[in-house]
Design a protein around this motif. Structure first.
Motif, PDB file in Angstrom:
ATOM      1  N   PHE A   6       0.821  -1.197   0.000  1.00 34.11           N
ATOM      2  CA  PHE A   6       0.000   0.000   0.000  1.00 34.11           C
ATOM      3  C   PHE A   6       0.864   1.260   0.000  1.00 34.11           C
ATOM      4  O   PHE A   6       2.026   1.231   0.358  1.00 34.11           O
ATOM      5  CB  PHE A   6      -0.912  -0.001   1.230  1.00 34.11           C
ATOM      6  N   LEU A   7       0.242   2.358  -0.400  1.00 33.31           N
ATOM      7  CA  LEU A   7       0.917   3.644  -0.456  1.00 33.31           C
ATOM      8  C   LEU A   7       0.091   4.661   0.321  1.00 33.31           C
ATOM      9  O   LEU A   7      -1.098   4.862   0.036  1.00 33.31           O
ATOM     10  CB  LEU A   7       1.069   4.093  -1.911  1.00 33.31           C
ATOM     11  N   HIS A   8       0.727   5.299   1.316  1.00 35.44           N
ATOM     12  CA  HIS A   8       0.061   6.325   2.114  1.00 35.44           C
ATOM     13  C   HIS A   8       0.195   7.657   1.394  1.00 35.44           C
ATOM     14  O   HIS A   8       1.299   8.119   1.124  1.00 35.44           O
ATOM     15  CB  HIS A   8       0.697   6.403   3.508  1.00 35.44           C
ATOM     16  N   LEU A   9      -0.957   8.276   1.062  1.00 33.44           N
ATOM     17  CA  LEU A   9      -0.966   9.510   0.285  1.00 33.44           C
ATOM     18  C   LEU A   9      -1.066  10.769   1.135  1.00 33.44           C
ATOM     19  O   LEU A   9      -0.959  11.881   0.624  1.00 33.44           O
ATOM     20  CB  LEU A   9      -2.137   9.504  -0.702  1.00 33.44           C
ATOM     21  N   LYS A  30      -0.624   0.000  -4.022  1.00 32.64           N
ATOM     22  CA  LYS A  30       0.392   0.513  -4.957  1.00 32.64           C
ATOM     23  C   LYS A  30       0.087   0.086  -6.384  1.00 32.64           C
ATOM     24  O   LYS A  30       0.345   0.838  -7.312  1.00 32.64           O
ATOM     25  CB  LYS A  30       1.788   0.037  -4.559  1.00 32.64           C
ATOM     26  N   LYS A  31      -0.506  -1.074  -6.549  1.00 38.80           N
ATOM     27  CA  LYS A  31      -0.787  -1.584  -7.900  1.00 38.80           C
ATOM     28  C   LYS A  31      -1.812  -0.721  -8.642  1.00 38.80           C
ATOM     29  O   LYS A  31      -1.894  -0.760  -9.859  1.00 38.80           O
ATOM     30  CB  LYS A  31      -1.268  -3.035  -7.845  1.00 38.80           C
ATOM     31  N   ASP A  32      -2.577   0.095  -7.914  1.00 43.17           N
ATOM     32  CA  ASP A  32      -3.582   0.961  -8.526  1.00 43.17           C
ATOM     33  C   ASP A  32      -3.014   2.267  -9.064  1.00 43.17           C
ATOM     34  O   ASP A  32      -3.681   2.965  -9.821  1.00 43.17           O
ATOM     35  CB  ASP A  32      -4.688   1.285  -7.526  1.00 43.17           C
ATOM     36  N   VAL A  33      -1.781   2.612  -8.699  1.00 46.49           N
ATOM     37  CA  VAL A  33      -1.183   3.889  -9.102  1.00 46.49           C
ATOM     38  C   VAL A  33      -0.785   3.838 -10.574  1.00 46.49           C
ATOM     39  O   VAL A  33      -0.048   2.955 -11.003  1.00 46.49           O
ATOM     40  CB  VAL A  33       0.044   4.240  -8.230  1.00 46.49           C
TER      41      VAL A  33
END
Length: 84
Positions: free
Chosen positions: A2-5, A13-16
């Motif tokens: 995951f990526l904290h925005l 992260k795969k959705d970015v």
């Protein structure tokens, strides 16, 4: 992973698709793109007014983040080790 925005927003992260500097809106084509997505209500603003640093594009949503592109890139590339 995951990526904290920023704020309470965490995405896979795969959705970015892309992370753009907020200054990219100075480009006419980027400005036009952002106007279109704003009219479609697919923009989620995480940053306080005046603290916007990056746009994070996903298939479903565009996030306006208070975190810089370089920091988001480092977070996305970070390898997290776990001990079993």
């Amino acid at each position: 992973m995951f990526l904290h925005l920023g704020g309470d927003v965490i995405i896979p992260k795969k959705d970015v698709i892309a992370i753009l500097n907020v200054r990219a809106q100075n480009s006419p084509i980027t400005r036009e793109f952002l106007e279109i997505v704003r009219s479609e209500k697919t923009v989620q603003i995480i940053a306080e007014k005046g603290k916007e640093k990056s746009y994070v594009l996903t298939r479903e949503q565009i996030y306006v983040s208070p975190i810089s592109c370089s920091t988001l890139k480092k977070r996305a590339e970070a390898i997290i080790f776990t001990v079993d």
